[in-house]
Design an enzyme around this catalytic site. Structure first.
Site, PDB file in Angstrom:
ATOM      1  N   PHE A   1       0.824  -1.210   0.000  1.00  0.00           N
ATOM      2  CA  PHE A   1       0.000   0.000   0.000  1.00  0.00           C
ATOM      3  C   PHE A   1       0.859   1.261   0.000  1.00  0.00           C
ATOM      4  O   PHE A   1       0.399   2.326   0.396  1.00  0.00           O
ATOM      5  CB  PHE A   1      -0.930   0.005   1.216  1.00  0.00           C
ATOM      6  CG  PHE A   1      -1.796  -1.224   1.302  1.00  0.00           C
ATOM      7  CD1 PHE A   1      -2.934  -1.334   0.517  1.00  0.00           C
ATOM      8  CD2 PHE A   1      -1.465  -2.276   2.141  1.00  0.00           C
ATOM      9  CE1 PHE A   1      -3.739  -2.469   0.571  1.00  0.00           C
ATOM     10  CE2 PHE A   1      -2.260  -3.420   2.206  1.00  0.00           C
ATOM     11  CZ  PHE A   1      -3.395  -3.514   1.421  1.00  0.00           C
ATOM     12  N   LEU A   2       2.115   1.133  -0.419  1.00  0.00           N
ATOM     13  CA  LEU A   2       2.994   2.294  -0.248  1.00  0.00           C
ATOM     14  C   LEU A   2       2.667   3.433  -1.212  1.00  0.00           C
ATOM     15  O   LEU A   2       2.259   3.219  -2.349  1.00  0.00           O
ATOM     16  CB  LEU A   2       4.467   1.892  -0.355  1.00  0.00           C
ATOM     17  CG  LEU A   2       5.017   1.282  -1.638  1.00  0.00           C
ATOM     18  CD1 LEU A   2       5.368   2.346  -2.649  1.00  0.00           C
ATOM     19  CD2 LEU A   2       6.259   0.476  -1.288  1.00  0.00           C
ATOM     20  N   ARG A   3       2.831   4.630  -0.670  1.00  0.00           N
ATOM     21  CA  ARG A   3       2.656   5.840  -1.474  1.00  0.00           C
ATOM     22  C   ARG A   3       4.022   6.322  -1.914  1.00  0.00           C
ATOM     23  O   ARG A   3       4.960   6.321  -1.102  1.00  0.00           O
ATOM     24  CB  ARG A   3       2.012   6.949  -0.632  1.00  0.00           C
ATOM     25  CG  ARG A   3       0.636   6.650  -0.112  1.00  0.00           C
ATOM     26  CD  ARG A   3       0.316   7.557   1.052  1.00  0.00           C
ATOM     27  NE  ARG A   3       1.226   7.344   2.177  1.00  0.00           N
ATOM     28  CZ  ARG A   3       1.334   8.150   3.238  1.00  0.00           C
ATOM     29  NH1 ARG A   3       0.619   9.236   3.323  1.00  0.00           N
ATOM     30  NH2 ARG A   3       2.179   7.876   4.213  1.00  0.00           N
TER      31      ARG A   3
ATOM     32  N   CYS B   1      -0.574   4.309 -10.232  1.00  0.00           N
ATOM     33  CA  CYS B   1      -1.475   3.381  -9.526  1.00  0.00           C
ATOM     34  C   CYS B   1      -2.948   3.704  -9.721  1.00  0.00           C
ATOM     35  O   CYS B   1      -3.647   2.963 -10.400  1.00  0.00           O
ATOM     36  CB  CYS B   1      -1.140   3.366  -8.037  1.00  0.00           C
ATOM     37  SG  CYS B   1       0.433   2.586  -7.708  1.00  0.00           S
TER      38      CYS B   1
HETATM   39  C1  UDX Z   1      -1.521   5.442  -4.218  1.00  0.00           C
HETATM   40  C2  UDX Z   1      -2.113   4.964  -2.879  1.00  0.00           C
HETATM   41  O1  UDX Z   1      -2.227   6.067  -1.990  1.00  0.00           O
HETATM   42  C3  UDX Z   1      -1.244   3.890  -2.286  1.00  0.00           C
HETATM   43  O2  UDX Z   1      -1.813   3.427  -1.070  1.00  0.00           O
HETATM   44  C4  UDX Z   1      -1.146   2.762  -3.296  1.00  0.00           C
HETATM   45  O3  UDX Z   1      -0.369   1.716  -2.815  1.00  0.00           O
HETATM   46  C5  UDX Z   1      -0.570   3.273  -4.609  1.00  0.00           C
HETATM   47  O4  UDX Z   1      -1.371   4.340  -5.090  1.00  0.00           O
HETATM   48  P1  UDX Z   1       0.455   7.089  -4.931  1.00  0.00           P
HETATM   49  O5  UDX Z   1       0.102   6.767  -6.357  1.00  0.00           O
HETATM   50  O6  UDX Z   1       1.877   7.120  -4.529  1.00  0.00           O
HETATM   51  O7  UDX Z   1      -0.266   6.050  -3.944  1.00  0.00           O
HETATM   52  O8  UDX Z   1      -0.150   8.534  -4.649  1.00  0.00           O
HETATM   53  P2  UDX Z   1      -1.241   9.206  -3.708  1.00  0.00           P
HETATM   54  O9  UDX Z   1      -0.568   9.922  -2.618  1.00  0.00           O
HETATM   55  O10 UDX Z   1      -2.316   8.269  -3.353  1.00  0.00           O
HETATM   56  O11 UDX Z   1      -1.823  10.295  -4.720  1.00  0.00           O
HETATM   57  C6  UDX Z   1      -2.436   9.900  -5.927  1.00  0.00           C
HETATM   58  C7  UDX Z   1      -2.880  11.079  -6.735  1.00  0.00           C
HETATM   59  O12 UDX Z   1      -4.024  11.686  -6.141  1.00  0.00           O
HETATM   60  C8  UDX Z   1      -1.854  12.201  -6.886  1.00  0.00           C
HETATM   61  O13 UDX Z   1      -1.873  12.646  -8.228  1.00  0.00           O
HETATM   62  C9  UDX Z   1      -2.342  13.282  -5.940  1.00  0.00           C
HETATM   63  O14 UDX Z   1      -1.971  14.566  -6.376  1.00  0.00           O
HETATM   64  C10 UDX Z   1      -3.850  13.084  -6.023  1.00  0.00           C
HETATM   65  N1  UDX Z   1      -4.577  13.534  -4.828  1.00  0.00           N
HETATM   66  C11 UDX Z   1      -4.352  12.948  -3.629  1.00  0.00           C
HETATM   67  C12 UDX Z   1      -5.533  14.541  -4.944  1.00  0.00           C
HETATM   68  O15 UDX Z   1      -5.763  15.077  -6.040  1.00  0.00           O
HETATM   69  N2  UDX Z   1      -6.230  14.936  -3.829  1.00  0.00           N
HETATM   70  C13 UDX Z   1      -6.028  14.365  -2.618  1.00  0.00           C
HETATM   71  O16 UDX Z   1      -6.690  14.771  -1.664  1.00  0.00           O
HETATM   72  C14 UDX Z   1      -5.057  13.352  -2.511  1.00  0.00           C
END
Ligand code: UDX
Length: 446
Positions: free
Chosen positions: A160-162, A271
């Protein structure tokens, strides 16, 4: 955290050394295991062996170097070496979206399993971590029946890593989920994660399909939460309301919660976009398509924010991009990452360029990757150079250095003091009182 390698611990192999695999390998070494990272790309393996992470991830360089030095971690292109020396094998390769389809491309997962299979022993455990369509673990079990020694076990253990928090999320995860079909496999997984279990990380044991679904369900929920607030942003724009205040107010309800309610350009990355599409495709194959039709809307809302931002930029420039210079602040899909996969900021920059503006792109970490995808854009390493004489600034990724920009300092540099804050990351009052036209997504115009 660091402790000497214990001889009774299983040796681990980690197949695939991208964002997930390289982080997992270094973190498991940090927990005291001997770890062999495997990748088919010799250049990547050389880089990792020399202590260089081939992408940007905070804290990972240190962890990698420390564990290489301690002799607990090494990288190789040899599946034979991994099969011979390790007993638990983590599959961490990519599952990108298939070109022209929603489904995931599984060739790397099956390729890795097939390459490893002839080299592993009967007591070994193959652990899937990649994000996959439900049913993959079972398929791997069947594949191994004809390619590996009898007795090899399979477990499913989603990650689940970000990005940007990958080390922290791996060493201190919210939970561990393990799909197994035998007590032996569960025992091995408990051994592997003993340090985290001792740290009170919740450890959930499930069947294969549940473990596989947990990952895509979690990502679908997160994507839905972001698209929900972005749908509210659309309504706020029509009604003259402020989505940031709305999000703050509903977020105080603990049943809703304030995290992942940041309205703006929406989600991108390697993701969320491809995972919700692959989930829809798989549900369709299983005859459960109707259950996920809402994800199509989640995807559409998300993509609409990009188109809306292009329109807002055009309007802010008086209805025509021709002869105008637009500076995109940000190329990565989110801050603290160099990943530009499905980046909303880069997508908007390209769309504005195609619509006739002269576009410059600045990003603290993402330019090299962006250049690979769109070599013909005008990339600027220096922020002041990027904004000089621009008619419009567009904040597409909320890097700290953009959030800390001083509007007064920039006023004399730009040709037109206008900014679109597509991540709601700036203080509207500060920019407006410095004489700027400030526009944002889901917020009143003035
Ligand atoms: C995500 C999941 O959070 C993680 O648990 C999973 O394992 C992989 O996919 P990640 O892709 O690293 O992780 O990014 P994340 O921090 O979730 O952000 C995803 C996207 O959503 C980004 O483009 C971010 O800018 C956007 N986002 C996030 C928003 O637009 N609004 C928010 O409130 C949060």
């Amino acid at each position: 955290m660091t402790e000497p390698a214990a001889t009774n611990k299983p040796v681990l192999s980690v197949i695939g050394t991208g964002y997930l695999g390289a982080t997992h390998a270094a973190c498991m070494a940090e927990l005291g295991f001997t770890v062999i990272g495997v990748d088919i790309d010799p250049a990547k393996v050389d880089l990792l062996n020399s202590g260089t992470v081939p992408f940007y991830e905070p804290d990972l360089d240190d962890l990698l170097q420390r564990n290489l030095r301690a002799g607990r971690l090494r990288f190789t292109t040899s599946f034979e070496e991994a099969g011979k020396d390790a007993q638990v094998h983590f599959i961490c390769v990519g599952t990108p979206q298939q070109p022209g389809a929603y489904a995931a491309d599984m060739s790397q997962v099956f390729g890795a399993v097939d390459a490893l299979a002839p080299h592993i022993s009967a007591a070994d455990l193959v652990v899937g971590k990649s994000t996959v369509p439900v049913g993959t673990a079972e398929e791997i079990v069947n594949r191994l029946k004809s390619t590996a020694a009898i007795g090899v076990e399979v477990a499913w253990n989603p990650e689940f890593l970000r990005e940007g928090f990958a080390v922290q999320d791996t060493l201190k995860p919210d939970r561990l989920v393990v799909g197994v079909t035998s007590e032996q496999a569960e025992r091995m997984m408990r051994e592997v994660y003993a340090p985290l279990i001792a740290d009170n990380v919740p450890f959930l044991v499930t069947d294969y399909p549940t473990a596989e679904l947990v990952k895509v369900a979690a990502n679908s929920f997160l994507a839905t939460k972001i698209s929900f607030i972005n749908a509210m942003a659309e309504v706020c724009e029509a009604a003259g309301a402020d989505v940031t205040k709305l999000a703050q107010a509903i977020g105080y309800d603990p049943r809703i919660g304030s995290r992942f309610l940041a309205a703006g350009l929406g989600f991108g990355g390697g993701c969320l976009p491809k995972d919700i599409r692959a989930f829809m495709a798989r549900a369709g194959e299983l005859g459960a398509e109707e259950a996920l039709t809402f994800l199509r809307e989640v995807d559409q809302i998300n993509l609409r924010r990009r188109a809306h931002t292009v329109d807002l930029a055009r309007k802010t420039l008086g209805g025509d991009f021709r002869g105008k210079v637009v500076t995109m602040l940000g190329a990565t899909f989110k801050p603290d990452s160099d990943d530009v996969r499905d980046s909303p900021a880069l997508d908007v920059a390209v769309a504005i360029s195609n619509a006739g503006a002269t576009v410059r792109v600045h990003d603290p970490k993402g330019i090299a990757n962006a250049k690979r995808v769109y070599p013909n854009m005008d990339y600027r390493e220096d922020l002041l150079d990027a904004v000089t004489d621009a008619d419009l600034l567009l904040l597409g990724t909320e890097w700290r250095e953009y959030r800390e920009l001083d509007p007064h300092q920039l006023t004399g540099k730009v040709a037109g003091a206008a900014i679109i804050d597509a991540r709601n990351a700036l203080d509207p009052q500060a920019w407006r009182s410095a004489g700027w036209i400030y526009r944002a997504l889901g917020r009143p115009t003035a």
